[in-house]
Write an enzyme that holds these catalytic residues in place. Sequence first.
Site, PDB file in Angstrom:
ATOM      1  N   SER A  68      55.044 -34.331  -7.702  1.00  0.00           N
ATOM      2  CA  SER A  68      54.112 -34.634  -8.906  1.00  0.00           C
ATOM      3  C   SER A  68      54.728 -34.602 -10.216  1.00  0.00           C
ATOM      4  O   SER A  68      54.189 -34.761 -11.134  1.00  0.00           O
ATOM      5  CB  SER A  68      53.271 -33.146  -8.983  1.00  0.00           C
ATOM      6  N   THR A  77      51.784 -30.983 -13.001  1.00  0.00           N
ATOM      7  CA  THR A  77      52.461 -31.151 -13.942  1.00  0.00           C
ATOM      8  C   THR A  77      53.517 -30.138 -14.382  1.00  0.00           C
ATOM      9  O   THR A  77      52.987 -28.921 -13.964  1.00  0.00           O
ATOM     10  CB  THR A  77      51.625 -31.607 -15.325  1.00  0.00           C
ATOM     11  N   THR A  83      55.341 -35.305 -16.157  1.00  0.00           N
ATOM     12  CA  THR A  83      54.493 -35.573 -14.883  1.00  0.00           C
ATOM     13  C   THR A  83      54.580 -36.978 -14.001  1.00  0.00           C
ATOM     14  O   THR A  83      54.927 -37.950 -15.174  1.00  0.00           O
ATOM     15  CB  THR A  83      53.133 -35.158 -15.311  1.00  0.00           C
ATOM     16  N   ARG A 137      46.944 -46.125 -15.966  1.00  0.00           N
ATOM     17  CA  ARG A 137      46.371 -44.896 -16.101  1.00  0.00           C
ATOM     18  C   ARG A 137      47.536 -43.989 -17.144  1.00  0.00           C
ATOM     19  O   ARG A 137      48.500 -43.589 -16.597  1.00  0.00           O
ATOM     20  CB  ARG A 137      45.532 -44.051 -15.373  1.00  0.00           C
ATOM     21  N   THR A 146      48.058 -28.249 -18.043  1.00  0.00           N
ATOM     22  CA  THR A 146      48.156 -28.850 -16.848  1.00  0.00           C
ATOM     23  C   THR A 146      46.721 -29.030 -16.127  1.00  0.00           C
ATOM     24  O   THR A 146      45.814 -28.231 -16.461  1.00  0.00           O
ATOM     25  CB  THR A 146      49.262 -28.082 -15.827  1.00  0.00           C
ATOM     26  N   GLY A 147      46.710 -30.104 -15.217  1.00  0.00           N
ATOM     27  CA  GLY A 147      45.233 -30.365 -14.451  1.00  0.00           C
ATOM     28  C   GLY A 147      44.873 -31.546 -15.033  1.00  0.00           C
ATOM     29  O   GLY A 147      45.513 -32.518 -15.352  1.00  0.00           O
TER      30      GLY A 147
HETATM   31  C1  SD4 Z   1      47.594 -35.636 -15.748  1.00  0.00           C
HETATM   32  N1  SD4 Z   1      47.881 -33.430 -16.518  1.00  0.00           N
HETATM   33  O1  SD4 Z   1      48.306 -36.576 -15.775  1.00  0.00           O
HETATM   34  C2  SD4 Z   1      48.237 -34.302 -15.858  1.00  0.00           C
HETATM   35  C3  SD4 Z   1      48.257 -33.980 -14.295  1.00  0.00           C
HETATM   36  C4  SD4 Z   1      48.732 -32.411 -14.056  1.00  0.00           C
HETATM   37  O2  SD4 Z   1      48.802 -30.865 -12.673  1.00  0.00           O
HETATM   38  O3  SD4 Z   1      48.743 -31.765 -14.916  1.00  0.00           O
HETATM   39  N2  SD4 Z   1      48.424 -32.111 -12.853  1.00  0.00           N
HETATM   40  O4  SD4 Z   1      46.463 -35.628 -15.735  1.00  0.00           O
END
Ligand code: SD4
Length: 328
Positions: free
Chosen positions: A87, A190, A208, A218, A241-242
Amino acid sequence: MTTRRKFIQGSALLSVLTLSGVSKWGKALTLAGQAGLPVRKPVVLSTWDHGLAANEAAWKILAANGKALDAVEKGVMVTEADIRNLSVGLSALPDRDGIVTLDASIMDEKGRCGAVACLERIKHPIAVARMVMEKTPHVLMVGSGAQKFALDNGFPLESEKLSPEAEKQYKAWLKTSQYKPIINIENHDTIGMIALDADGNLSGSCTTSGLAYKMHGRVGDSPIIGAGMYVDNEVGAACATGLGETVLRICGSYLVVELMRQGLSPMEACRKAVERLMAKNPDYKDVQVGFLALNKKGEHGAYSLQKGFSYALADATGNKMFDAKSKL
Ligand code: SD4
């Protein structure tokens, strides 16, 4: 999650350890805080389980009285270089066209910031983000321009081949080509890192590969200053994160810092930001988002939408994992 009571007990223990000179993790607590309050520093926090190894590298710098900026850069470089990581960095899962594109941002105590987005074939996007901050009049560089800037500045061009595990998973994904994020096991965690150094200065970083199997081109929240990460040295620092789209809609990390400015504790600020995110993203039930925050006094907090958001914290007492409280 550390309770306030445990935190206070920990701080008291720290003073004893420091005074008696037995603190294994080095310099711990300075009684030079604002309004006479003890400042708990240095301290570094980062997202998810891979935060432990990243904190270890960051702590080496902080314990030697190094700068938070160096700590947050060198810390997340450990994660970027970990070839098992799916990731973060070039070993990560690709987009739906089979290409790994990386996003990163960094910010220091002077409010300087730099970021790269959709960067291909460069091992350490966070170091390129720092170079954007330090060597250009810009904040954000993307795609082929960001890659050219990296190459011009001596970063090597890495192979475009996927890591063996990423290739295996991508081939399996191609059979259905369906994009359906699964909460907490999306394999796209991330790393965001925030730190307070011995001088009382804050910095933050975030890096990330973004969402696995995203559309090519994207860009998520991580390289957007104020969304994936934000620092205001007067107040505090935050990272996210997310699912980036939901964080972008509320300028999540900036919001957390502004809520701390209004007097909220780091955890309360993270909780309120999660609530705002729910209000602005009607589809929040299928989404995971977590925030981490650290204020000028060295107090920290975390909060997530769904259960399962873990983070690592390193200070003079050690480097440990915690589970964030969550809304759902
Ligand atoms: C994203 N926030 O590219 C990042 C992905 C992430 O845990 O944080 N994943 O949307």
